[in-house]
Design a protein around this motif. Structure first.
Motif, PDB file in Angstrom:
ATOM      1  N   PRO A 146      -7.341   9.486  -6.539  1.00 44.57           N
ATOM      2  CA  PRO A 146      -5.901   9.169  -6.456  1.00 44.57           C
ATOM      3  C   PRO A 146      -5.062  10.228  -5.739  1.00 44.57           C
ATOM      4  O   PRO A 146      -3.946   9.937  -5.311  1.00 44.57           O
ATOM      5  CB  PRO A 146      -5.466   9.044  -7.924  1.00 44.57           C
ATOM      6  CG  PRO A 146      -6.580   9.558  -8.752  1.00 44.57           C
ATOM      7  CD  PRO A 146      -7.822   9.579  -7.925  1.00 44.57           C
ATOM      8  N   HIS A 149      -3.801  10.371  -0.914  1.00 48.69           N
ATOM      9  CA  HIS A 149      -2.613  10.155  -0.076  1.00 48.69           C
ATOM     10  C   HIS A 149      -1.540  11.214  -0.286  1.00 48.69           C
ATOM     11  O   HIS A 149      -0.704  11.434   0.596  1.00 48.69           O
ATOM     12  CB  HIS A 149      -2.043   8.756  -0.283  1.00 48.69           C
ATOM     13  CG  HIS A 149      -2.790   7.733   0.519  1.00 48.69           C
ATOM     14  ND1 HIS A 149      -2.675   7.650   1.881  1.00 48.69           N
ATOM     15  CD2 HIS A 149      -3.709   6.804   0.159  1.00 48.69           C
ATOM     16  CE1 HIS A 149      -3.474   6.686   2.335  1.00 48.69           C
ATOM     17  NE2 HIS A 149      -4.110   6.165   1.312  1.00 48.69           N
ATOM     18  N   ILE A 150      -1.577  11.873  -1.435  1.00 53.16           N
ATOM     19  CA  ILE A 150      -0.615  12.960  -1.673  1.00 53.16           C
ATOM     20  C   ILE A 150      -0.928  14.124  -0.738  1.00 53.16           C
ATOM     21  O   ILE A 150      -0.053  14.632  -0.037  1.00 53.16           O
ATOM     22  CB  ILE A 150      -0.655  13.411  -3.146  1.00 53.16           C
ATOM     23  CG1 ILE A 150      -0.253  12.245  -4.051  1.00 53.16           C
ATOM     24  CG2 ILE A 150       0.257  14.614  -3.370  1.00 53.16           C
ATOM     25  CD1 ILE A 150      -0.405  12.523  -5.534  1.00 53.16           C
ATOM     26  N   LEU A 153      -0.334  13.244   2.916  1.00 54.60           N
ATOM     27  CA  LEU A 153       1.080  13.356   3.267  1.00 54.60           C
ATOM     28  C   LEU A 153       1.484  14.828   3.433  1.00 54.60           C
ATOM     29  O   LEU A 153       2.148  15.205   4.406  1.00 54.60           O
ATOM     30  CB  LEU A 153       1.924  12.677   2.187  1.00 54.60           C
ATOM     31  CG  LEU A 153       3.385  12.359   2.514  1.00 54.60           C
ATOM     32  CD1 LEU A 153       3.877  11.216   1.627  1.00 54.60           C
ATOM     33  CD2 LEU A 153       4.299  13.537   2.353  1.00 54.60           C
ATOM     34  N   ILE A 208       2.798   7.059   3.423  1.00 51.19           N
ATOM     35  CA  ILE A 208       4.090   6.638   2.862  1.00 51.19           C
ATOM     36  C   ILE A 208       4.012   5.173   2.449  1.00 51.19           C
ATOM     37  O   ILE A 208       4.445   4.799   1.361  1.00 51.19           O
ATOM     38  CB  ILE A 208       5.235   6.878   3.882  1.00 51.19           C
ATOM     39  CG1 ILE A 208       5.492   8.389   4.024  1.00 51.19           C
ATOM     40  CG2 ILE A 208       6.502   6.142   3.486  1.00 51.19           C
ATOM     41  CD1 ILE A 208       6.450   8.770   5.143  1.00 51.19           C
ATOM     42  N   THR A 210       1.323   3.407   1.649  1.00 50.63           N
ATOM     43  CA  THR A 210       0.431   3.242   0.490  1.00 50.63           C
ATOM     44  C   THR A 210       1.106   3.721  -0.790  1.00 50.63           C
ATOM     45  O   THR A 210       1.041   3.045  -1.829  1.00 50.63           O
ATOM     46  CB  THR A 210      -0.877   4.032   0.716  1.00 50.63           C
ATOM     47  OG1 THR A 210      -1.408   3.670   1.990  1.00 50.63           O
ATOM     48  CG2 THR A 210      -1.887   3.739  -0.365  1.00 50.63           C
ATOM     49  N   ILE A 211       1.740   4.894  -0.723  1.00 51.92           N
ATOM     50  CA  ILE A 211       2.392   5.444  -1.920  1.00 51.92           C
ATOM     51  C   ILE A 211       3.577   4.560  -2.324  1.00 51.92           C
ATOM     52  O   ILE A 211       3.799   4.304  -3.501  1.00 51.92           O
ATOM     53  CB  ILE A 211       2.853   6.905  -1.681  1.00 51.92           C
ATOM     54  CG1 ILE A 211       1.630   7.816  -1.496  1.00 51.92           C
ATOM     55  CG2 ILE A 211       3.703   7.399  -2.843  1.00 51.92           C
ATOM     56  CD1 ILE A 211       1.967   9.247  -1.094  1.00 51.92           C
ATOM     57  N   TYR A 212       4.316   4.079  -1.316  1.00 57.30           N
ATOM     58  CA  TYR A 212       5.474   3.230  -1.606  1.00 57.30           C
ATOM     59  C   TYR A 212       5.054   1.998  -2.401  1.00 57.30           C
ATOM     60  O   TYR A 212       5.692   1.618  -3.381  1.00 57.30           O
ATOM     61  CB  TYR A 212       6.148   2.800  -0.298  1.00 57.30           C
ATOM     62  CG  TYR A 212       7.466   2.083  -0.501  1.00 57.30           C
ATOM     63  CD1 TYR A 212       8.651   2.790  -0.614  1.00 57.30           C
ATOM     64  CD2 TYR A 212       7.512   0.684  -0.597  1.00 57.30           C
ATOM     65  CE1 TYR A 212       9.865   2.148  -0.814  1.00 57.30           C
ATOM     66  CE2 TYR A 212       8.720   0.024  -0.800  1.00 57.30           C
ATOM     67  CZ  TYR A 212       9.898   0.766  -0.903  1.00 57.30           C
ATOM     68  OH  TYR A 212      11.094   0.116  -1.109  1.00 57.30           O
ATOM     69  N   ALA A 214       2.420   1.642  -4.312  1.00 60.22           N
ATOM     70  CA  ALA A 214       2.022   2.033  -5.665  1.00 60.22           C
ATOM     71  C   ALA A 214       3.241   2.352  -6.536  1.00 60.22           C
ATOM     72  O   ALA A 214       3.292   1.989  -7.718  1.00 60.22           O
ATOM     73  CB  ALA A 214       1.085   3.238  -5.609  1.00 60.22           C
ATOM     74  N   MET A 215       4.245   3.008  -5.935  1.00 65.08           N
ATOM     75  CA  MET A 215       5.454   3.358  -6.695  1.00 65.08           C
ATOM     76  C   MET A 215       6.233   2.099  -7.065  1.00 65.08           C
ATOM     77  O   MET A 215       6.813   2.017  -8.147  1.00 65.08           O
ATOM     78  CB  MET A 215       6.350   4.299  -5.876  1.00 65.08           C
ATOM     79  CG  MET A 215       5.827   5.707  -5.683  1.00 65.08           C
ATOM     80  SD  MET A 215       5.421   6.588  -7.214  1.00 65.08           S
ATOM     81  CE  MET A 215       7.024   6.602  -8.027  1.00 65.08           C
ATOM     82  N   LYS A 216       6.218   1.139  -6.151  1.00 71.19           N
ATOM     83  CA  LYS A 216       6.925  -0.112  -6.400  1.00 71.19           C
ATOM     84  C   LYS A 216       6.270  -0.857  -7.577  1.00 71.19           C
ATOM     85  O   LYS A 216       6.962  -1.342  -8.484  1.00 71.19           O
ATOM     86  CB  LYS A 216       6.874  -0.974  -5.129  1.00 71.19           C
ATOM     87  CG  LYS A 216       7.993  -1.967  -5.022  1.00 71.19           C
ATOM     88  CD  LYS A 216       8.006  -2.606  -3.649  1.00 71.19           C
ATOM     89  CE  LYS A 216       8.825  -3.874  -3.676  1.00 71.19           C
ATOM     90  NZ  LYS A 216       8.859  -4.512  -2.342  1.00 71.19           N
TER      91      LYS A 216
ATOM     92  N   PRO B 146      11.800   2.847  -5.200  1.00 70.79           N
ATOM     93  CA  PRO B 146      10.420   3.351  -5.124  1.00 70.79           C
ATOM     94  C   PRO B 146      10.212   4.462  -4.092  1.00 70.79           C
ATOM     95  O   PRO B 146       9.224   5.195  -4.171  1.00 70.79           O
ATOM     96  CB  PRO B 146       9.581   2.117  -4.759  1.00 70.79           C
ATOM     97  CG  PRO B 146      10.536   1.047  -4.381  1.00 70.79           C
ATOM     98  CD  PRO B 146      11.883   1.409  -4.907  1.00 70.79           C
ATOM     99  N   ILE B 150       8.773   9.878  -2.703  1.00 71.81           N
ATOM    100  CA  ILE B 150       8.214  10.146  -1.375  1.00 71.81           C
ATOM    101  C   ILE B 150       9.139  11.087  -0.612  1.00 71.81           C
ATOM    102  O   ILE B 150       8.706  12.109  -0.076  1.00 71.81           O
ATOM    103  CB  ILE B 150       8.002   8.835  -0.589  1.00 71.81           C
ATOM    104  CG1 ILE B 150       7.008   7.942  -1.335  1.00 71.81           C
ATOM    105  CG2 ILE B 150       7.534   9.115   0.826  1.00 71.81           C
ATOM    106  CD1 ILE B 150       6.842   6.562  -0.750  1.00 71.81           C
ATOM    107  N   MET B 215      -0.678   6.294  -8.233  1.00 74.71           N
ATOM    108  CA  MET B 215      -1.857   6.053  -7.398  1.00 74.71           C
ATOM    109  C   MET B 215      -3.087   5.772  -8.265  1.00 74.71           C
ATOM    110  O   MET B 215      -3.937   4.956  -7.916  1.00 74.71           O
ATOM    111  CB  MET B 215      -2.131   7.252  -6.483  1.00 74.71           C
ATOM    112  CG  MET B 215      -1.117   7.466  -5.368  1.00 74.71           C
ATOM    113  SD  MET B 215      -0.875   6.045  -4.267  1.00 74.71           S
ATOM    114  CE  MET B 215      -2.530   5.813  -3.638  1.00 74.71           C
ATOM    115  N   LEU B 219      -5.284   2.438  -8.128  1.00 65.34           N
ATOM    116  CA  LEU B 219      -6.735   2.411  -7.904  1.00 65.34           C
ATOM    117  C   LEU B 219      -7.440   1.678  -9.043  1.00 65.34           C
ATOM    118  O   LEU B 219      -8.386   0.916  -8.814  1.00 65.34           O
ATOM    119  CB  LEU B 219      -7.296   3.831  -7.785  1.00 65.34           C
ATOM    120  CG  LEU B 219      -7.013   4.582  -6.475  1.00 65.34           C
ATOM    121  CD1 LEU B 219      -7.718   5.930  -6.473  1.00 65.34           C
ATOM    122  CD2 LEU B 219      -7.457   3.764  -5.257  1.00 65.34           C
TER     123      LEU B 219
END
Lengths: 232, 232
Positions: A146, A149-150, A153, A208, A210-212, A214-216, B146, B150, B215, B219
């Protein structure tokens, strides 16, 4: 030392004082062959590793090449730039393979020989922060972690910001540190660095997105949880 | 102009040439009063706004102060540093309120008057990238969007990297651009900038933790989806 007895050197600006300079013993061709062969070996190694995961975590061209990118960045940042970071003060006299690579590259940017303070800090951060984080990102891709992507970025933003500063700090002064010959200016200084602007932009966009997503999903799940609690 | 007819100035290094320099008409006290009163007004405004969301998106001290932080960063980056970014070439002669603030601050770092290429690029990126993104982050917190973590991560990393470079590029040279008087060195140069190292570190940690959790859930959901598909 008077101006007449200064050690002559091929670097720009021509009045730059590099009295510990010792010319390379390897020819340009030898230095480039060593460098690009090493890149070749790393590429083959990374692609062999990636091949084993082609049906799982590294499916498709984009994943395979991103894995290669971060492995390559890890090696370049940590070893090549890390060597410079540690030995920067004496690179002009350095006859090791790494030293000769840096003296060849410095034709396009003498700040690597003149203890420029911006290059010094930026290269050390690139080597010892983005380097290990590049390896981590490659490892995290390979193992579908996980954190991938952090760090993708973080590394990409760091590389992009560093590269913008790298180009522009000398360009706003009229590139006095660069040999104006097109080979050095456009191939070494321009082309060999532009990768660290183009690829990070693509990878930033990718992370961004992918994370967006997941955050959504996480905010939606939270909202559903709150609603659920309230309706009880 | 000969050395004897150079325009005298109070900046370091003492041999720095600033022949367009015009001394401030506002006293140090007036300049600081204007600056800190403006910060006060922004603080009150942000906290009044934040108060309205104290039971929803900006619950608790951490959220309230993070919202204040990004609002303040937005104003400082975009307006104060943006003014410098646009007018940097003539700040030494600038008698506007912003110009006088920058001349006062430059006592602790003359690179703001001498067209230093690193300061020029770093400040423009800070003003016109981190500035608007700080406002966006404050807005995204307020509205629970969201994208919030980021941009929090991007702005915080950019500020932290910029600040490390800012401090160290002159410190490795022995801080020749800074007035060694403790008031200028420790209060202006040290204390007034250290916020942009401490707070970004805390916010980076906070965003990384939040994104990591999302994340991980994403996953896990993906893995469950794949299993579910396979078991059908």
């Amino acid at each position: 030392m008077t101006a007449a007895t200064r050690v002559p050197h091929p670097y720009y600006p021509l009045d730059l004082v590099l009295d510990n300079y010792v010319p390379n013993t390897n020819s340009m061709k030898e230095t480039l062959t060593i460098l690009f062969s090493t890149f070749g070996v790393i590429t083959v190694g990374a692609l062999v590793l990636a091949h084993g995961k082609r049906h799982s975590t590294l499916k498709g061209f984009a994943s395979q090449s991103t894995f290669l990118w971060f492995t390559m960045c890890g090696f370049i940042h940590f070893f090549l730039e890390g060597y410079w970071g540690i030995n920067h003060a004496n690179i002009a006299a350095d006859q090791t393979v790494f030293g000769q690579i840096w003296k060849e590259y410095s034709l396009s940017d003498s700040r690597y020989l003149s203890n420029d303070s911006f290059i010094l800090i930026m290269e050390n951060i690139t080597a010892f922060a983005w380097g290990p984080l590049s390896f981590y990102t490659a490892w995290a891709m390979y193992n579908n972690k996980p954190g991938r992507h952090i760090t993708q970025l973080i590394v990409s933003l760091g590389q992009f910001y560093g590269c913008v500063l790298y180009y522009l700090t000398t360009m706003v002064e009229g590139s006095p540190h660069c040999d104006p010959h097109p080979y050095y200016y456009y191939f070494y200084f321009g082309f060999m660095n532009i990768f660290w602007m183009i690829v990070p932009l693509i990878l930033l966009h990718n992370s961004i997105k992918t994370i967006y997503r997941a955050m959504k999903a996480s905010l939606a799940a939270e909202a559903a949880g709150t609603k659920h609690k309230k309706s009880k």
